[in-house]
Enzyme design. Structure first.
Site, PDB file in Angstrom:
ATOM      1  N   LYS A 116       0.814  -1.223   0.000  1.00  0.00           N
ATOM      2  CA  LYS A 116       0.000   0.000   0.000  1.00  0.00           C
ATOM      3  C   LYS A 116       0.844   1.268   0.000  1.00  0.00           C
ATOM      4  CE  LYS A 116      -4.374  -1.583   1.918  1.00  0.00           C
ATOM      5  NZ  LYS A 116      -5.462  -1.277   2.855  1.00  0.00           N
ATOM      6  N   LYS A 208      -5.952  -9.827  -7.729  1.00  0.00           N
ATOM      7  CA  LYS A 208      -7.148  -9.834  -6.886  1.00  0.00           C
ATOM      8  C   LYS A 208      -8.209  -8.872  -7.403  1.00  0.00           C
ATOM      9  CE  LYS A 208      -7.787  -9.118  -2.540  1.00  0.00           C
ATOM     10  NZ  LYS A 208      -7.720  -8.769  -1.111  1.00  0.00           N
ATOM     11  N   LYS A 211     -11.145  -2.880  -5.353  1.00  0.00           N
ATOM     12  CA  LYS A 211     -11.944  -1.657  -5.478  1.00  0.00           C
ATOM     13  C   LYS A 211     -11.181  -0.577  -6.219  1.00  0.00           C
ATOM     14  CE  LYS A 211     -10.373   0.327  -1.189  1.00  0.00           C
ATOM     15  NZ  LYS A 211      -9.705  -0.799  -0.518  1.00  0.00           N
TER      16      LYS A 211
END
Ligand code: TRP
Length: 353
Positions: A116, A208, A211
Site C-alpha cells: 500500500k 485480486k 476496489k
C-alpha cells in the site's frame, strides 16, 4: 455472552466500491457464522479507512453503505453486533497499549504495508504502518476466538497472535495476580478458506478483484444491476479451451479457475461439483449460467441495500445500538488490561492487588 462458546470478530473497511470479492470472501461468510454457537461482532472499520485519506462526506456514505450491505446480505443485527469502530473508544485505546507490545521488526515484515505504501514509503501515514496493531486491538478488545478473513489478512492475524502471546508473557505474573489464569488474551484462530478465499479480477485472473482497479469491468460491484452483471461476466477474460472435468485441469488457467471458483462460492458448492456439471462445456454456455446465478444471488441484496441506504436514520440507529453492545464487552477488557499493566484508573480495580 457467557452462553456462547466462541466469539467471532471481523471487519470491513468503508473505502467504497464494495464488490463480489468482499461479498464472497467476507460478508457471505459472516452470515454463515451466525449459525455457529458464537457471538458474532461485525465492524465497519472506519479508523482503518482513514489510514489513506478519505473524503469526509464520502466516508460517511461508505460507512452506511457497508452497514447496509451487511444487513442486506443477511446479518441479523439482533443476533450479531453490527457497529462502526470509531464509536467504541476501546479499539484506539487498546491499540496504543499494543503499540508498546508490538516490535518494530514485526511491523517491518508486513507485506500489505509495503504494497500500500508503494515506493513513497516516507510519505505514508504512520496510521498505515500501524494498521495491523489496530487490527489486533479490534480482535482482542473482545478476546475473539475466531476471525473470518481473506487470505490477504493471514499475516495480520499472525501478528495478532504474536501480540496476544507477548502480552500474556510480558505480564504473566500480573495476569495471574488479577485472577485471569495463565493467559489473558486468547490465541485467535483465523478462518480462511472456502472456494472464494480469493476472488480475482475478471480482466486478469492473476490479480485480486479490487476496489481500486481502474477498470469497472474487473469487478462486479454490489451496486451493479442485472444488466451490468451480465455485461461484465460476458466480457470476462477467458481462454479458448472448454472447462476441464477435474480441478487439476484448472491449473495454469487463472481466469477459468476464477470463474469456476465464483460459481462454486455463489452456489455454496465446491469446484469439483461445478466441474461435474460443466466439465467439457464451453464458456459460451458456462457464462450464461454464471450470469443467472450471480443475478439471482446479488439482485435481492442490491435491492435491499438501496432500500436501506435511503433510510440513513435507521442505519445510524443500528450502528448506535451495536456500538453500545460492543462497548459493554470491550470496556471490561480494557479495565482488566489497565489493571494488568499497572495503571491507576477510576472505579474499583477488578481485583485489588
Ligand atoms: N484489515 C481487514 C481487511 O482489510 C479489515 C479489518 C480491520 C479486520 N480490523 C479487522 C478484519 C479485524 C478482521 C478482524 O480486510
Amino acid at each position: 455472552m457467557a452462553a456462547f462458546n466462541e466469539l467471532v470478530f471481523s471487519g470491513v473497511q468503508p473505502t467504497g466500491n464494495l464488490h463480489l470479492g468482499n461479498y464472497l470472501g467476507a460478508i457471505k461468510r459472516f452470515v454463515e457464522m451466525q449459525e455457529r454457537d458464537a457471538q458474532c461482532l461485525y465492524c465497519v472499520v472506519d479508523l482503518h479507512a482513514i489510514t489513506l485519506w478519505q473524503d469526509p462526506q464520502a466516508l460517511r456514505g461508505q460507512i452506511r453503505e457497508v452497514t447496509a450491505a451487511f444487513l442486506a446480505a443477511g446479518i441479523d443485527p439482533k443476533r450479531s453486533i453490527v457497529f462502526n469502530q470509531s464509536q467504541v473508544p476501546q479499539h484506539a485505546e487498546l491499540a496504543w497499549i499494543f503499540n508498546c507490545v508490538a516490535r518494530l521488526g514485526w511491523l517491518n515484515r508486513m507485506t500489505q504495508f509495503k504494497d500500500k505504501a508503494g515506493k513513497d514509503r516516507e510519505n505514508a501515514s504512520i496510521g498505515l504502518y500501524d494498521y495491523p496493531v489496530l487490527m489486533a486491538a479490534d480482535i482482542l478488545a473482545y478476546r475473539a476466538t475466531h476471525v473470518p478473513v481473506g487470505e490477504d489478512q493471514k499475516q495480520h492475524l499472525e501478528l495478532t497472535r504474536d501480540i496476544a502471546q507477548k502480552f500474556n508473557n510480558d505480564f504473566g505474573p500480573s495476569i495471574q495476580a488479577h485472577g485471569h489464569g495463565e493467559q489473558f488474551f486468547p490465541i485467535t484462530e483465523p478462518l480462511i478458506g472456502g472456494p472464494a478465499a480469493r476472488v480475482m479480477s475478471l480482466r486478469d485472473g492473476t490479480k485480486k478483484m479490487s476496489k481500486s482497479d481502474p477498470s469497472e469491468y474487473s469487478r462486479i460491484a454490489l451496486t451493479d444491476d442485472a444488466d451490468a452483471i451480465a455485461q461484465k461476466v460476458r466480457k470476462a477474460k477467458t481462454d479458448p479451451e472448454a472447462l476441464p472435468s477435474e480441478v487439476e485441469g484448472l491449473k495454469g488457467r487463472p481466469e477459468a479457475d476464477n470463474l469456476v471458483g465464483i460459481f462454486a462460492a455463489l452456489r455454496g458448492i465446491t469446484r469439483e461439483e461445478v466441474l461435474k456439471d460443466f466439465g467439457g462445456a464451453q464458456f459460451s454456455s458456462f457464462k450464461p449460467a454464471l450470469v443467472d446465478l450471480a443475478v439471482e444471488t446479488l439482485a435481492p441484496i442490491n435491492a435491499e441495500m438501496k432500500r436501506l441506504v435511503a433510510d440513513p436514520a435507521h442505519i445510524d440507529a443500528v450502528l448506535a445500538d451495536g456500538a453500545g453492545r460492543a462497548e459493554a464487552i470491550a470496556a471490561p477488557t480494557l479495565d482488566a488490561v489497565k489493571d494488568i499493566v499497572g495503571f491507576v484508573r477510576r472505579g474499583p480495580a477488578l481485583r485489588a492487588v
